[in-house]
Design a protein around this motif. Structure first.
Motif, PDB file in Angstrom:
ATOM      1  N   GLU A 176       0.880  -1.168  -0.069  1.00  0.00           N
ATOM      2  CA  GLU A 176       0.137   0.020   0.172  1.00  0.00           C
ATOM      3  C   GLU A 176       0.739   1.216  -0.012  1.00  0.00           C
ATOM      4  O   GLU A 176       1.847   1.249   0.652  1.00  0.00           O
ATOM      5  CB  GLU A 176      -0.842   0.067   1.395  1.00  0.00           C
ATOM      6  N   SER A 178       1.095   4.100   1.274  1.00  0.00           N
ATOM      7  CA  SER A 178       0.567   5.223   2.195  1.00  0.00           C
ATOM      8  C   SER A 178       1.215   6.411   2.502  1.00  0.00           C
ATOM      9  O   SER A 178       0.644   7.300   2.925  1.00  0.00           O
ATOM     10  CB  SER A 178       0.383   4.343   3.672  1.00  0.00           C
ATOM     11  N   ASP A 198      -0.234   9.997   1.946  1.00  0.00           N
ATOM     12  CA  ASP A 198      -1.178  10.507   2.803  1.00  0.00           C
ATOM     13  C   ASP A 198      -0.383  11.247   3.676  1.00  0.00           C
ATOM     14  O   ASP A 198       0.207  10.836   4.806  1.00  0.00           O
ATOM     15  CB  ASP A 198      -1.857   9.533   3.290  1.00  0.00           C
ATOM     16  N   LEU A 203      -1.359  12.857   6.550  1.00  0.00           N
ATOM     17  CA  LEU A 203      -1.985  12.355   7.491  1.00  0.00           C
ATOM     18  C   LEU A 203      -1.701  11.405   8.313  1.00  0.00           C
ATOM     19  O   LEU A 203      -2.026  11.211   9.424  1.00  0.00           O
ATOM     20  CB  LEU A 203      -3.570  12.799   7.421  1.00  0.00           C
ATOM     21  N   ARG A 204      -0.972  10.776   7.525  1.00  0.00           N
ATOM     22  CA  ARG A 204      -0.643   9.127   7.989  1.00  0.00           C
ATOM     23  C   ARG A 204       0.865   9.089   8.292  1.00  0.00           C
ATOM     24  O   ARG A 204       1.453   8.801   7.232  1.00  0.00           O
ATOM     25  CB  ARG A 204      -0.908   8.118   7.184  1.00  0.00           C
ATOM     26  N   VAL A 205       1.297   9.302   9.416  1.00  0.00           N
ATOM     27  CA  VAL A 205       2.726   9.226   9.624  1.00  0.00           C
ATOM     28  C   VAL A 205       3.278   7.722  10.152  1.00  0.00           C
ATOM     29  O   VAL A 205       2.790   7.222  11.074  1.00  0.00           O
ATOM     30  CB  VAL A 205       3.131  10.298  10.879  1.00  0.00           C
ATOM     31  N   HIS A 206       4.112   7.267   9.357  1.00  0.00           N
ATOM     32  CA  HIS A 206       4.660   5.887   9.714  1.00  0.00           C
ATOM     33  C   HIS A 206       6.214   5.957   9.734  1.00  0.00           C
ATOM     34  O   HIS A 206       6.705   7.202   9.790  1.00  0.00           O
ATOM     35  CB  HIS A 206       4.179   5.152   8.330  1.00  0.00           C
ATOM     36  N   ARG A 219       3.598  15.997   0.788  1.00  0.00           N
ATOM     37  CA  ARG A 219       2.750  14.668   0.919  1.00  0.00           C
ATOM     38  C   ARG A 219       3.896  13.745   1.547  1.00  0.00           C
ATOM     39  O   ARG A 219       3.793  13.277   2.437  1.00  0.00           O
ATOM     40  CB  ARG A 219       2.191  14.080  -0.320  1.00  0.00           C
ATOM     41  N   SER A 221       4.341  12.547   5.861  1.00  0.00           N
ATOM     42  CA  SER A 221       4.313  11.218   6.342  1.00  0.00           C
ATOM     43  C   SER A 221       5.496  10.682   6.685  1.00  0.00           C
ATOM     44  O   SER A 221       5.439   9.451   6.848  1.00  0.00           O
ATOM     45  CB  SER A 221       3.673  10.504   5.041  1.00  0.00           C
ATOM     46  N   SER A 228      -9.599  11.076  -0.882  1.00  0.00           N
ATOM     47  CA  SER A 228      -9.574   9.791  -0.585  1.00  0.00           C
ATOM     48  C   SER A 228     -10.708   8.852  -0.176  1.00  0.00           C
ATOM     49  O   SER A 228     -10.854   7.754  -0.387  1.00  0.00           O
ATOM     50  CB  SER A 228      -8.326   9.367   0.458  1.00  0.00           C
TER      51      SER A 228
END
Length: 293
Positions: free
Chosen positions: A16, A18, A21, A23-26, A44, A48, A266
């Motif tokens: 994926e 991700s 995005d 707003l999605r911190v990995h 972006r 993230s 999204s």
């Protein structure tokens, strides 16, 4: 005589994208190369990611795209953790700016490694210092445009990294790509961000056997090589949220990246017909040696 044991099944790997995005911190580690990129893409992938590095002249690109964005100076909002390389491309004004803000600038004169390799080495060192079990996902901004020798280096390096890193992505304003190792893969596709075109590229191998689902022109146990079939300009199907790929050798997967100004929210599940003009596509051409559909 006992029947031979069946061959072990390929492991199934889910994918994926991700990191697009904000707003999605990995556990993403961003490495910026010395190639052009847009501010929307930078925004972006930066937000993230938790670790940010510039490979030598990549700091010039970061500095310049932020210094005057829509009449505003946004450099202070995007301060990298590291600038590393032989620093033959880093401009004096850029070095002075980031040095004054406490950015770690490392001059590495080793000519047996590229600036990208040096940044990855620094990431590995930082991961060891953290004593964290989980690796960062590496996101390389740039590396597939500009000089051909540098693009081939990116492909070669990521091919070799599959032995030590679980996930490494390469992204430009045009596409995102990564290596699928031998096995079975399920790729979750956000059609508001990607499409319509995609490709499976047998780079760095003699040949592979491919089986796919979820594409406009699927393959079933079909050989793929530079001397034979190459699935370029294939199409994602907007009604298919998942693409599956089974390959006997490592192969590059790429997806076209839609302009962010045109991307739908999204939460929307289906792109418009205008955004994915499948009806206007030309039929596949198979001359027995190369396929461009």
């Amino acid at each position: 005589m006992a029947a031979p044991a069946p061959s072990p099944a390929f492991a199934l790997t889910p994918w994926e994208v991700s990191f697009l995005d904000p707003l999605r911190v990995h556990r993403n580690a961003l490495i910026i190369l010395n190639q052009p990129f847009s501010f929307p893409l930078l925004h972006r992938v930066w937000h993230s990611s938790r670790w940010h590095a510039c490979a030598d002249g990549g700091a010039n690109r970061l500095h310049d795209v932020l210094k005057d964005h829509d009449g505003k100076d946004k450099r202070h909002l995007y301060t990298p953790d590291l600038i590393k390389g032989d620093l033959d491309s880093l401009r004096d004004d850029v070095r002075a700016y980031y040095s004054a803000r406490g950015v770690r600038i490392v001059h590495d004169t080793n000519q047996d490694s590229t600036d990208l390799m040096k940044c990855i080495s620094a990431l590995v060192e930082d991961e060891r210092a953290e004593r964290h079990v989980e690796q960062n996902t590496i996101v390389i901004l740039g590396g597939l445009s500009g000089r051909l020798d540098q693009a081939v280096h990116t492909l070669s390096l990521v091919h070799k990294l599959r032995r030590s890193r679980r996930r490494t992505f390469v992204i430009t304003d045009d596409n995102v790509a990564w290596l699928l190792d031998a096995g079975e893969h399920r790729i979750h596709v956000d059609h508001t961000l990607f499409g319509p075109t995609c490709g499976l590229l047998p780079v760095g191998i003699d040949s592979t056997i491919l089986t796919t689902t979820g594409l406009r022109w699927n393959l079933t146990d079909h050989p793929s090589s530079f001397d034979g079939l190459v699935s370029t300009s294939n199409h994602l199907l907007p009604e298919e949220p998942v693409v599956s790929v089974k390959t006997t050798k490592p192969i590059w997967w790429s997806m076209e990246l839609r302009p962010f100004a045109e991307a739908k929210p999204s939460t929307e599940t289906k792109p418009s017909a205008e955004a994915t003009p499948l009806a206007e596509a030309e039929p596949p051409v198979d001359d027995g040696s190369l396929v461009e559909v």
